[in-house]
Design a protein around this motif. Structure first.
Motif, PDB file in Angstrom:
ATOM      1  N   VAL A  53      49.126  56.954  47.892  1.00 41.51           N
ATOM      2  CA  VAL A  53      47.944  56.772  47.051  1.00 41.51           C
ATOM      3  C   VAL A  53      48.375  56.764  45.582  1.00 41.51           C
ATOM      4  N   LEU A  54      48.068  55.680  44.892  1.00 37.58           N
ATOM      5  CA  LEU A  54      48.411  55.563  43.471  1.00 37.58           C
ATOM      6  C   LEU A  54      47.204  55.741  42.560  1.00 37.58           C
ATOM      7  N   PHE A  55      46.016  55.422  43.059  1.00 41.22           N
ATOM      8  CA  PHE A  55      44.790  55.568  42.270  1.00 41.22           C
ATOM      9  C   PHE A  55      43.772  56.329  43.117  1.00 41.22           C
ATOM     10  N   PRO A  56      43.198  57.405  42.601  1.00 38.81           N
ATOM     11  CA  PRO A  56      42.159  58.112  43.360  1.00 38.81           C
ATOM     12  C   PRO A  56      40.976  57.198  43.652  1.00 38.81           C
ATOM     13  N   ALA A  57      40.210  57.592  44.647  1.00 42.47           N
ATOM     14  CA  ALA A  57      39.055  56.790  45.045  1.00 42.47           C
ATOM     15  C   ALA A  57      37.915  56.925  44.054  1.00 42.47           C
ATOM     16  N   ARG A  58      37.120  55.875  43.955  1.00 43.31           N
ATOM     17  CA  ARG A  58      35.814  55.950  43.307  1.00 43.31           C
ATOM     18  C   ARG A  58      34.764  56.291  44.363  1.00 43.31           C
ATOM     19  N   PRO A  59      33.617  56.799  43.944  1.00 45.61           N
ATOM     20  CA  PRO A  59      32.559  57.099  44.924  1.00 45.61           C
ATOM     21  C   PRO A  59      32.240  55.884  45.795  1.00 45.61           C
ATOM     22  N   GLY A  60      32.227  56.101  47.092  1.00 42.32           N
ATOM     23  CA  GLY A  60      31.895  55.023  48.020  1.00 42.32           C
ATOM     24  C   GLY A  60      33.048  54.103  48.357  1.00 42.32           C
ATOM     25  N   GLU A  61      34.232  54.361  47.813  1.00 42.86           N
ATOM     26  CA  GLU A  61      35.406  53.525  48.086  1.00 42.86           C
ATOM     27  C   GLU A  61      36.554  54.397  48.585  1.00 42.86           C
ATOM     28  N   GLY A  62      37.535  53.744  49.205  1.00 42.62           N
ATOM     29  CA  GLY A  62      38.747  54.443  49.570  1.00 42.62           C
ATOM     30  C   GLY A  62      39.713  54.455  48.399  1.00 42.62           C
ATOM     31  N   PRO A  63      40.736  55.320  48.440  1.00 42.12           N
ATOM     32  CA  PRO A  63      41.743  55.328  47.389  1.00 42.12           C
ATOM     33  C   PRO A  63      42.536  54.032  47.386  1.00 42.12           C
ATOM     34  N   VAL A  64      43.230  53.772  46.293  1.00 44.65           N
ATOM     35  CA  VAL A  64      44.041  52.563  46.149  1.00 44.65           C
ATOM     36  C   VAL A  64      45.502  52.946  46.367  1.00 44.65           C
ATOM     37  N   THR A  65      46.132  52.294  47.323  1.00 44.38           N
ATOM     38  CA  THR A  65      47.502  52.622  47.697  1.00 44.38           C
ATOM     39  C   THR A  65      48.511  51.710  47.009  1.00 44.38           C
ATOM     40  N   LYS A  66      49.756  52.061  47.178  1.00 46.50           N
ATOM     41  CA  LYS A  66      50.823  51.219  46.644  1.00 46.50           C
ATOM     42  C   LYS A  66      50.796  49.839  47.286  1.00 46.50           C
ATOM     43  N   ARG A  67      50.444  49.790  48.559  1.00 50.26           N
ATOM     44  CA  ARG A  67      50.303  48.487  49.223  1.00 50.26           C
ATOM     45  C   ARG A  67      49.278  47.628  48.495  1.00 50.26           C
ATOM     46  N   ASP A  68      48.154  48.241  48.142  1.00 48.81           N
ATOM     47  CA  ASP A  68      47.109  47.508  47.417  1.00 48.81           C
ATOM     48  C   ASP A  68      47.621  46.997  46.077  1.00 48.81           C
ATOM     49  N   LEU A  69      48.387  47.836  45.361  1.00 49.73           N
ATOM     50  CA  LEU A  69      48.889  47.434  44.048  1.00 49.73           C
ATOM     51  C   LEU A  69      49.910  46.314  44.166  1.00 49.73           C
ATOM     52  N   VAL A  70      50.833  46.423  45.112  1.00 53.09           N
ATOM     53  CA  VAL A  70      51.850  45.388  45.293  1.00 53.09           C
ATOM     54  C   VAL A  70      51.189  44.072  45.701  1.00 53.09           C
ATOM     55  N   ARG A  71      50.187  44.152  46.586  1.00 53.95           N
ATOM     56  CA  ARG A  71      49.465  42.938  46.985  1.00 53.95           C
ATOM     57  C   ARG A  71      48.773  42.321  45.776  1.00 53.95           C
ATOM     58  N   TYR A  72      48.147  43.171  44.956  1.00 52.46           N
ATOM     59  CA  TYR A  72      47.468  42.666  43.766  1.00 52.46           C
ATOM     60  C   TYR A  72      48.453  41.994  42.814  1.00 52.46           C
ATOM     61  N   ALA A  73      49.617  42.596  42.618  1.00 54.00           N
ATOM     62  CA  ALA A  73      50.622  41.991  41.732  1.00 54.00           C
ATOM     63  C   ALA A  73      50.980  40.585  42.203  1.00 54.00           C
ATOM     64  N   ALA A  74      51.139  40.420  43.506  1.00 51.06           N
ATOM     65  CA  ALA A  74      51.467  39.097  44.042  1.00 51.06           C
ATOM     66  C   ALA A  74      50.294  38.125  43.872  1.00 51.06           C
ATOM     67  N   GLN A  75      49.064  38.623  44.054  1.00 47.37           N
ATOM     68  CA  GLN A  75      47.885  37.760  43.939  1.00 47.37           C
ATOM     69  C   GLN A  75      47.630  37.325  42.501  1.00 47.37           C
ATOM     70  N   ILE A  76      47.797  38.262  41.552  1.00 39.83           N
ATOM     71  CA  ILE A  76      47.425  37.985  40.165  1.00 39.83           C
ATOM     72  C   ILE A  76      48.536  37.270  39.413  1.00 39.83           C
ATOM     73  N   ALA A  77      49.744  37.283  39.946  1.00 38.77           N
ATOM     74  CA  ALA A  77      50.893  36.725  39.218  1.00 38.77           C
ATOM     75  C   ALA A  77      50.675  35.293  38.731  1.00 38.77           C
ATOM     76  N   PRO A  78      50.142  34.383  39.526  1.00 36.71           N
ATOM     77  CA  PRO A  78      49.975  33.013  39.010  1.00 36.71           C
ATOM     78  C   PRO A  78      49.080  32.933  37.776  1.00 36.71           C
ATOM     79  N   THR A  79      48.060  33.796  37.699  1.00 36.94           N
ATOM     80  CA  THR A  79      47.173  33.809  36.537  1.00 36.94           C
ATOM     81  C   THR A  79      47.789  34.566  35.377  1.00 36.94           C
ATOM     82  N   LEU A  80      48.478  35.654  35.674  1.00 38.17           N
ATOM     83  CA  LEU A  80      48.977  36.555  34.631  1.00 38.17           C
ATOM     84  C   LEU A  80      50.281  36.087  34.002  1.00 38.17           C
ATOM     85  N   LEU A  81      51.120  35.398  34.757  1.00 40.30           N
ATOM     86  CA  LEU A  81      52.464  35.080  34.262  1.00 40.30           C
ATOM     87  C   LEU A  81      52.498  34.379  32.905  1.00 40.30           C
TER      88      LEU A  81
END
Length: 295
Positions: free
Chosen positions: A14-42
């Motif tokens: 777990v890298l980010f604590p959960a918000r109310p009504g959501e699950g915590p954000v894991t390293k898997r979620d962050l790595v997936r996001y990095a791959a998804q956002i890379a084309p826009t962010l680069l």
């Protein structure tokens, strides 16, 4: 990932604590996001030194700045040697020129990505000026929106292209694309004149004191971020807070949306927003303009 070897580890952490009504954000979620956002962010990171804000134990623990690319980093990672660095300063920076490099940074525990305002070929010549609306302890969100709208009016009046984003924490930032030419000192002076003109309209909301404890809780229009190796968080970068909010570009008229909040977009929602609205920061890349003289 262009055939890059990249071993990701501890994906369930777990890298980010959960918000109310959501699950915590894991390293898997962050790595997936990095791959998804890379084309826009680069395009905002390419050919720029990157300062990493690392939280190896997650956003709930204390983080630290990591600028020097580690010796154990894979050889294929793009990097830049700063020829002006003193012996006790960072010598070699990560340069995210490809998606795999961003995924590596996420796997390395970098929860925030802060790129230089200049490119590595001209480190003293920024390609955008930065306006940082930094709220104080007593600054309400409505107060900050007043300051942002006043800047919007000022840019419209001057005919200057500028793009706003919420910070993912409490603030708002505005990036002004500029043609290479002015150095960081000239850029900082221009932003200072602009912000002091805007601040004079609502002096009850703004303090120009340097130290936080001298500002009486008021907002600061922080032009000092326009300096070499001073950085503002990149668009679409996560922030170390519950739910993994991101620094999200917005349209100017969203400043009038009662549902807007500074941390309302997260790594779970921003990709769909980009699919629907496109990259709202794109003009930062497309308008190399000369800053008009300010009296």
């Amino acid at each position: 990932m262009y055939g890059r070897e990249l071993k990701v580890t501890n994906l369930d952490k777990v890298l980010f604590p959960a918000r109310p009504g959501e699950g915590p954000v894991t390293k898997r979620d962050l790595v997936r996001y990095a791959a998804q956002i890379a084309p826009t962010l680069l395009p905002y990171l390419s050919r720029r030194a990157l300062n990493l804000h690392r939280y190896p134990n997650g956003a709930q623990a204390k983080g630290f700045w990591h600028k020097e690319i580690p010796r154990h980093a894979p050889d294929w990672l793009p990097r830049w040697h700063n020829p002006e660095a003193a012996a006790d300063e960072t010598q070699n920076y990560l340069v995210v020129d490809e998606p795999a490099a961003l995924v590596w940074a996420a796997n390395f525990g970098a929860l925030e990505w802060h790129a230089w305002t200049s490119r590595v070929d001209q480190p003293r010549r920024p390609t955008y000026a930065l306006v940082d609306l930094d709220p104080g302890d007593t600054t309400s969100w409505d107060d900050l929106l007043v300051l942002a709208r006043l800047h919007r009016t000022a840019f419209e009046h001057m005919g200057v292209v500028a793009r706003p984003k919420v910070t993912g924490r409490r603030g708002i930032q505005i990036w002004v694309p500029i043609a290479p030419g002015p150095d960081v000192r000239e850029t900082r002076a221009w932003v200072e004149r602009l912000s002091k003109s805007v601040g004079a309209v609502v002096p009850e909301l703004v303090s120009w004191k340097w130290n936080v404890n001298e500002r009486a809780g008021l907002a600061r229009l922080d032009y000092t971020q326009n300096a070499i190796n001073k950085t503002l968080v990149a668009p679409y970068s996560p922030r170390p807070a519950p739910g993994a909010p991101v620094s999200a570009p917005i349209e100017w008229d969203e400043l009038d949306d009662p549902d807007l909040s500074p941390d309302g977009f997260t790594i779970r929602t921003i990709v769909q927003r980009i699919a629907e609205k496109g990259d709202l920061f794109a003009e930062v890349l497309q308008h190399a303009q000369r800053l008009p003289a300010l009296k």
